[in-house]
Design a protein around this motif. Structure first.
Motif, PDB file in Angstrom:
ATOM      1  N   LEU A  52       6.961  -1.247  13.179  1.00 29.60           N
ATOM      2  CA  LEU A  52       7.499  -1.862  11.973  1.00 29.60           C
ATOM      3  C   LEU A  52       6.903  -3.242  11.740  1.00 29.60           C
ATOM      4  N   ALA A  53       6.652  -3.975  12.825  1.00 31.82           N
ATOM      5  CA  ALA A  53       6.067  -5.312  12.699  1.00 31.82           C
ATOM      6  C   ALA A  53       4.588  -5.256  12.337  1.00 31.82           C
ATOM      7  N   LEU A  54       3.899  -4.196  12.812  1.00 33.80           N
ATOM      8  CA  LEU A  54       2.448  -4.116  12.597  1.00 33.80           C
ATOM      9  C   LEU A  54       2.055  -3.433  11.301  1.00 33.80           C
ATOM     10  N   VAL A  55       2.937  -2.628  10.714  1.00 31.08           N
ATOM     11  CA  VAL A  55       2.606  -1.933   9.465  1.00 31.08           C
ATOM     12  C   VAL A  55       2.180  -2.914   8.367  1.00 31.08           C
ATOM     13  N   PRO A  56       2.919  -4.025   8.138  1.00 34.34           N
ATOM     14  CA  PRO A  56       2.456  -4.985   7.122  1.00 34.34           C
ATOM     15  C   PRO A  56       1.095  -5.589   7.461  1.00 34.34           C
ATOM     16  N   VAL A  57       0.843  -5.827   8.751  1.00 34.72           N
ATOM     17  CA  VAL A  57      -0.453  -6.371   9.179  1.00 34.72           C
ATOM     18  C   VAL A  57      -1.569  -5.405   8.810  1.00 34.72           C
ATOM     19  N   LEU A  58      -1.355  -4.121   9.100  1.00 36.44           N
ATOM     20  CA  LEU A  58      -2.360  -3.108   8.803  1.00 36.44           C
ATOM     21  C   LEU A  58      -2.530  -2.912   7.298  1.00 36.44           C
ATOM     22  N   THR A  59      -1.420  -2.980   6.566  1.00 34.48           N
ATOM     23  CA  THR A  59      -1.480  -2.769   5.113  1.00 34.48           C
ATOM     24  C   THR A  59      -2.171  -3.924   4.410  1.00 34.48           C
ATOM     25  N   TYR A  60      -1.714  -5.139   4.678  1.00 38.66           N
ATOM     26  CA  TYR A  60      -2.273  -6.298   3.988  1.00 38.66           C
ATOM     27  C   TYR A  60      -3.620  -6.723   4.571  1.00 38.66           C
ATOM     28  N   GLY A  61      -3.824  -6.406   5.855  1.00 40.81           N
ATOM     29  CA  GLY A  61      -5.106  -6.755   6.474  1.00 40.81           C
ATOM     30  C   GLY A  61      -6.263  -6.054   5.789  1.00 40.81           C
ATOM     31  N   VAL A  62      -6.117  -4.757   5.560  1.00 41.59           N
ATOM     32  CA  VAL A  62      -7.198  -4.010   4.919  1.00 41.59           C
ATOM     33  C   VAL A  62      -7.368  -4.436   3.468  1.00 41.59           C
ATOM     34  N   MET A  63      -6.271  -4.825   2.797  1.00 42.18           N
ATOM     35  CA  MET A  63      -6.372  -5.310   1.423  1.00 42.18           C
ATOM     36  C   MET A  63      -7.138  -6.625   1.366  1.00 42.18           C
ATOM     37  N   ILE A  64      -6.874  -7.516   2.314  1.00 44.14           N
ATOM     38  CA  ILE A  64      -7.576  -8.805   2.347  1.00 44.14           C
ATOM     39  C   ILE A  64      -9.059  -8.588   2.632  1.00 44.14           C
ATOM     40  N   VAL A  65      -9.370  -7.695   3.582  1.00 45.10           N
ATOM     41  CA  VAL A  65     -10.774  -7.399   3.896  1.00 45.10           C
ATOM     42  C   VAL A  65     -11.488  -6.857   2.659  1.00 45.10           C
ATOM     43  N   LEU A  66     -10.837  -5.950   1.938  1.00 39.16           N
ATOM     44  CA  LEU A  66     -11.458  -5.336   0.761  1.00 39.16           C
ATOM     45  C   LEU A  66     -11.666  -6.351  -0.360  1.00 39.16           C
ATOM     46  N   ILE A  67     -10.639  -7.147  -0.654  1.00 42.95           N
ATOM     47  CA  ILE A  67     -10.757  -8.135  -1.728  1.00 42.95           C
ATOM     48  C   ILE A  67     -11.823  -9.180  -1.394  1.00 42.95           C
ATOM     49  N   THR A  68     -11.820  -9.619  -0.132  1.00 42.75           N
ATOM     50  CA  THR A  68     -12.826 -10.588   0.294  1.00 42.75           C
ATOM     51  C   THR A  68     -14.228 -10.002   0.176  1.00 42.75           C
TER      52      THR A  68
END
Length: 321
Positions: free
Chosen positions: A114-130
């Protein structure tokens, strides 16, 4: 063409080094840890991500030294990319070490997940946008010779496409199901990788589906197209010392452009193949025909450029005399 590694973008270089260390640790895990997830070692996923980001973060670390415009913006974008990629892959590695799933894990009872799901979700979004912003910054540069510049531009375009390709199946191929992790726990999953066939029967190491389509195949090839094109540009530059007809920068640029078009055609066919629910290792007649057409066009245009360049290189000394 080469730049001392000390001048490379430091955060991305560190990210690449960390990913290389992860790759070595995951390779050791394949040997000493017999736990599996969907019939593959728990360490295959960290190994694959470590390999991919070792290459790509290292390439970006070098590439950002080529910027002449928006250098400060490029530095910050590279730093954000490095941090986001490190955190993202770190979360994947933690889940692998725990013997459970990282992506698509819909468990509501595991506090770590539960703690890591947001990391995985937003992490890939940040990588893609960057990546998208970096692609624009890099595409407006003109800092190298024609051949290298073409390799960089096509390569960054392919890499960006490679990051966008998985978004298609993430929103169109919903395969909610429940699977068992390495600890014997039943885990609800809201998505999978297979197109036209369930996950679980995969190719060795890559684990791309051996029975159906899998968008991880075009994702991989597109993401690493930039390395292939940079190697091609480097080989042509090295050969120009012995081949007079290759000393013309425009000739090398044309050959790199043809290589880029051929590689893009290959990625397009692999993407089309996956979308049709067909395994990469089991192409049908239509797919083979498409591959043959791309190969024939690439080879024909390459031969035409080489013949024309050699003829020009022969005629020029005669005209001078």
């Amino acid at each position: 063409m080469t730049i001392a590694w000390r001048t490379w973008h430091r955060p991305l270089a560190i990210c690449s080094a960390l990913m290389f260390c992860l790759m070595l640790a995951a390779a050791a895990g394949l040997v000493i840890d017999d736990r599996t997830l969907l019939n593959e070692s728990v360490w295959v996923k960290p190994l694959k991500f470590g390999f991919a980001f070792t290459l790509y973060a290292g390439t970006l670390a070098w590439l950002l030294t080529k910027l002449t415009k928006a250098r400060r913006l490029g530095w910050w974008l590279g730093t954000v990319f490095a941090v986001a990629a490190t955190v993202e892959v770190g979360a994947i590695t933690v889940q692998a070490a725990r013997g459970t799933f990282s992506h698509f894990n819909a468990s509501q009872t595991d506090p770590v997940t539960l703690a890591l799901v947001p990391v995985l979700t937003y992490g890939v979004m940040i990588v893609l946008i960057t990546q998208l912003i970096l692609a624009v910054v890099i595409l407006v540069q003109r800092t190298a010779g024609a051949a290298l510049n073409r390799a960089i531009r096509w390569g960054i375009g392919l890499a960006t496409a490679g990051m966008l390709i998985p978004l298609y199946w993430m929103v169109t191929e919903i395969h909610a199901r429940t699977v068992t992790d390495a600890n014997g726990a039943r885990i609800p999953m809201y998505q999978g990788h297979g197109i036209g066939a369930p996950d679980g029967t995969g190719m060795p190491l890559t684990n791309w589906s051996a029975t159906g389509g899998d968008f991880r195949a075009p994702h991989f090839f597109a993401l690493h197209g930039i390395q292939a094109l940079l190697v091609l540009a480097a080989i042509l530059a090295a050969l120009s010392a012995r081949r007079v007809w290759l000393r013309d920068e425009q000739v090398r640029a044309r050959l790199v452009g043809i290589g880029a078009l051929g590689y893009s055609g290959f990625v397009a066919v692999v993407t089309w193949q996956a979308g049709r629910g067909q395994s990469f290792i089991h192409p049908d007649a239509q797919t083979l025909t498409a591959f043959a057409a791309v190969a024939a066009l690439t080879l024909t245009t390459t031969a035409w450029v080489i013949v024309k360049a050699r003829r020009t290189a022969t005629l020029v000394p005669q005209l001078v005399h």
